[in-house]
Design an enzyme around this catalytic site. Structure first.
Site, PDB file in Angstrom:
ATOM      1  N   HIS A 167      -0.810  -2.164  17.733  1.00 10.28           N
ATOM      2  CA  HIS A 167      -1.293  -3.512  17.397  1.00 10.28           C
ATOM      3  C   HIS A 167      -0.795  -4.472  18.475  1.00 10.28           C
ATOM      4  O   HIS A 167       0.417  -4.596  18.694  1.00 10.28           O
ATOM      5  CB  HIS A 167      -0.788  -3.949  16.017  1.00 10.28           C
ATOM      6  CG  HIS A 167      -1.475  -3.228  14.903  1.00 10.28           C
ATOM      7  ND1 HIS A 167      -0.846  -2.881  13.736  1.00 10.28           N
ATOM      8  CD2 HIS A 167      -2.763  -2.801  14.787  1.00 10.28           C
ATOM      9  CE1 HIS A 167      -1.714  -2.258  12.944  1.00 10.28           C
ATOM     10  NE2 HIS A 167      -2.875  -2.197  13.562  1.00 10.28           N
ATOM     11  N   GLU A 170       2.281  -7.247  18.351  1.00 11.28           N
ATOM     12  CA  GLU A 170       3.562  -6.831  17.789  1.00 11.28           C
ATOM     13  C   GLU A 170       4.563  -6.409  18.868  1.00 11.28           C
ATOM     14  O   GLU A 170       5.086  -5.290  18.854  1.00 11.28           O
ATOM     15  CB  GLU A 170       3.316  -5.711  16.753  1.00 11.28           C
ATOM     16  CG  GLU A 170       2.369  -6.180  15.635  1.00 11.28           C
ATOM     17  CD  GLU A 170       1.947  -5.091  14.653  1.00 11.28           C
ATOM     18  OE1 GLU A 170       2.434  -3.950  14.756  1.00 11.28           O
ATOM     19  OE2 GLU A 170       1.130  -5.400  13.761  1.00 11.28           O
ATOM     20  N   HIS A 297       6.067  -1.092  14.289  1.00 12.96           N
ATOM     21  CA  HIS A 297       5.206  -2.258  14.096  1.00 12.96           C
ATOM     22  C   HIS A 297       6.089  -3.458  13.784  1.00 12.96           C
ATOM     23  O   HIS A 297       7.289  -3.324  13.592  1.00 12.96           O
ATOM     24  CB  HIS A 297       4.263  -2.033  12.903  1.00 12.96           C
ATOM     25  CG  HIS A 297       3.181  -1.020  13.144  1.00 12.96           C
ATOM     26  ND1 HIS A 297       1.851  -1.357  13.218  1.00 12.96           N
ATOM     27  CD2 HIS A 297       3.239   0.329  13.328  1.00 12.96           C
ATOM     28  CE1 HIS A 297       1.127  -0.265  13.430  1.00 12.96           C
ATOM     29  NE2 HIS A 297       1.946   0.782  13.496  1.00 12.96           N
ATOM     30  N   GLU A 378       8.350  -1.529  10.031  1.00 17.79           N
ATOM     31  CA  GLU A 378       7.899  -2.902  10.276  1.00 17.79           C
ATOM     32  C   GLU A 378       9.140  -3.735  10.562  1.00 17.79           C
ATOM     33  O   GLU A 378       9.881  -4.121   9.659  1.00 17.79           O
ATOM     34  CB  GLU A 378       7.159  -3.461   9.051  1.00 17.79           C
ATOM     35  CG  GLU A 378       5.929  -2.658   8.642  1.00 17.79           C
ATOM     36  CD  GLU A 378       4.676  -3.033   9.425  1.00 17.79           C
ATOM     37  OE1 GLU A 378       4.745  -3.938  10.274  1.00 17.79           O
ATOM     38  OE2 GLU A 378       3.629  -2.396   9.182  1.00 17.79           O
TER      39      GLU A 378
HETATM   40  O1  0X9 Z   1      -1.598  -2.345   8.486  1.00 17.82           O
HETATM   41  C1  0X9 Z   1      -0.969  -1.617   9.268  1.00 17.82           C
HETATM   42  O2  0X9 Z   1      -1.545  -0.894  10.089  1.00 17.82           O
HETATM   43  C2  0X9 Z   1       0.546  -1.600   9.255  1.00 17.82           C
HETATM   44  N1  0X9 Z   1       1.046  -2.936   9.008  1.00 17.82           N
HETATM   45  S1  0X9 Z   1       0.857  -4.119  10.151  1.00 17.82           S
HETATM   46  O3  0X9 Z   1       1.270  -5.384   9.569  1.00 17.82           O
HETATM   47  N2  0X9 Z   1       1.841  -3.851  11.364  1.00 17.82           N
HETATM   48  O4  0X9 Z   1      -0.485  -4.115  10.615  1.00 17.82           O
HETATM   49  C3  0X9 Z   1       1.038  -0.666   8.157  1.00 17.82           C
HETATM   50  C4  0X9 Z   1       0.575   0.766   8.260  1.00 17.82           C
HETATM   51  C5  0X9 Z   1       1.318   1.671   7.338  1.00 17.82           C
HETATM   52  N3  0X9 Z   1       0.666   2.912   7.159  1.00 17.82           N
HETATM   53  C6  0X9 Z   1       1.262   4.012   6.639  1.00 17.82           C
HETATM   54  N4  0X9 Z   1       2.546   4.046   6.438  1.00 17.82           N
HETATM   55  N5  0X9 Z   1       0.492   5.076   6.387  1.00 17.82           N
HETATM   56 ZN    ZN Z   2       1.061  -3.194  13.097  1.00 17.31          ZN
END
Ligand code: 0X9
Ligand code: ZN
Ligand code: CA
Ligand code: CA
Length: 411
Positions: A167, A170, A297, A378
């Protein structure tokens, strides 16, 4: 006089750069309230809005573009404005006084590549040079590097995968990767547990997957604060595929964990692995024997593990006990080093439903490669946001321990 001239020159250069930058509309960070809770919660699943990580307070935090206000108003929502100009807020605090730092003090893409070169130059016996693992849609190189003893030999050691910037907004995640790379290489030979790890593990790092998106953020917001998330695919009328919804396991499982709408922030693309960037990661991962993958992330102080969506197998993998145990120890060590209590669990429980992401593919795809234990961390809290203040970049150094400890719990 020379000083004045150089100031003038700097000003002119700065001005020229600003002129050359692509214009992208800025967002406002707003807290939106519905007519009732049900209507308010609908926002969390609204594809047309850029829903931000929530902070546990009432209302729904949204990064709103100018056009979103009429949309919200027409549906009877009201809102408080937290930051009128979010990009500007990020860029100002990233400036850190009078500094002329690009990207709010976060490494630019050029600096990311240079930093990999520097690590290798300073530690040639325990690192490879950076190497190309493939190209992005726009033809930019995606780089990896390895840290281990006998780095040029593929030894029979546990292989670990660390990546960030899938992303584009980030960069804090990428800085965490570098702090860890620096920690491993700088402490090698003095710190016994680091030495053992480098001698007995093969660490692979890909600090910038979404190079196109990151370069785009630099072009629109050279001082940092750019809010672009996806890659730069031209969808015809809108841009970008969310690379973290484009993986080929449970791709497009439903419209709750990813979006079929090209303009949406979680657009999954036209098919599984339709994007060069996810193909590059797939091919790279399939060419190795990773046991653990750490997908970094930002933000909201979370440690996430599969499944991403409750809709698939009730959201619980057959090895949930292993994930829970590992996440528990990650949480413990994070708290021990910086006091922050990261929330652990699958995304559907602690965040929202996700399908087609890197995490679920890493574990779920067991045909083209063995299963991997992946985690999505995160990094950073609600006040850090996507472009934390400069002093928070080095504060992230404190979060390196869990990754060391993590590889300790592995067989
Ligand atoms: O939405 C996402 O892709 C991630 N959060 S973000 O705010 N950085 O965009 C979370 C993805 C988590 N997925 C799994 N753990 N499978
Ligand atoms: Zn992300
Ligand atoms: Ca080795
Ligand atoms: Ca090996």
């Amino acid at each position: 006089m020379i000083r004045m001239l150089s100031l003038l020159l700097l000003f002119t250069l700065g001005f020229t750069t600003a002129q050359a930058g692509i214009d992208a509309p800025h967002h406002s960070l707003i807290r939106v309230f519905g007519k009732n809770i049900t209507q308010e919660k609908m926002l969390l699943h609204d594809d047309m809005l850029d829903v931000m990580p929530q902070d546990g307070q009432p209302g729904v935090l949204i990064a709103a573009l100018p056009g979103d206000f009429a949309y919200l108003q027409n549906r009877g929502y009201r809102w408080d404005v937290i930051h009128q100009d979010l990009e500007d807020f990020y860029a100002r605090r990233g400036r850190d006084g009078n500094s002329l730092d690009l990207m709010g003090g976060f490494k630019t893409n050029v600096e990311i590549n240079a930093a990999m070169d520097t690590i290798h130059m300073q530690h040639p016996t325990i690192t490879t040079a950076k190497f190309v693992i493939g190209q992005t849609l726009e033809g930019n190189n995606i780089y990896a590097m390895k840290i281990s003893d006998n780095p040029d030999i593929d030894e029979n050691e546990i292989e670990l995968f660390y990546n960030s910037l899938i992303h584009a907004r980030e960069p804090g995640a990428m800085e965490v990767l570098f702090l860890f790379m620096n920690y491993l290489t700088d402490q090698y030979g003095t710190n016994q547990s680091v030495t053992d790890l480098v001698d007995n593990r093969e660490f692979y790092f890909v600090p910038c997957i979404n190079v196109d998106g990151y370069l785009y953020n630099q072009s629109t917001n050279p001082n940092g604060g750019g809010m672009w998330r996806k890659n730069r695919r031209n969808n015809g009328g809108s841009f970008g595929v969310d690379l973290n919804r484009n993986f080929g396991f449970n791709w497009g499982y439903d419209n709750n964990g990813s979006s079929p709408t090209p303009a949406a922030e979680t657009y999954r693309g036209s098919g599984p692995f339709s994007e060069p960037e996810t193909q590059v990661i797939r091919n790279f991962v399939e060419s190795r024997n990773f046991v653990v993958a750490m997908n970094y992330h930002t933000y909201s102080n979370l440690v996430l593990y599969p499944w991403g969506t409750q809709a698939y197998q009730g959201g619980v993998t057959p090895e949930n006990d292993v994930f829970a145990l590992m996440a528990d120890s990650i949480q413990h060590y994070i708290q021990q080093v910086n006091g922050a209590v990261y929330t652990i669990g699958p995304p559907w429980q602690v965040l929202y439903n996700v399908n087609g992401d890197c995490n679920d593919w890493s574990y779920g795809e067991q045909g083209t490669k063995p299963r991997i234990f992946p985690f999505t961390t995160e990094v950073g809290g609600a006040s850090d946001g996507f472009w934390p203040a400069q002093n928070r970049i080095s504060a992230a150094r404190k979060r390196i321990c869990p990754r060391i400890c993590l590889s300790r719990v592995m067989p």
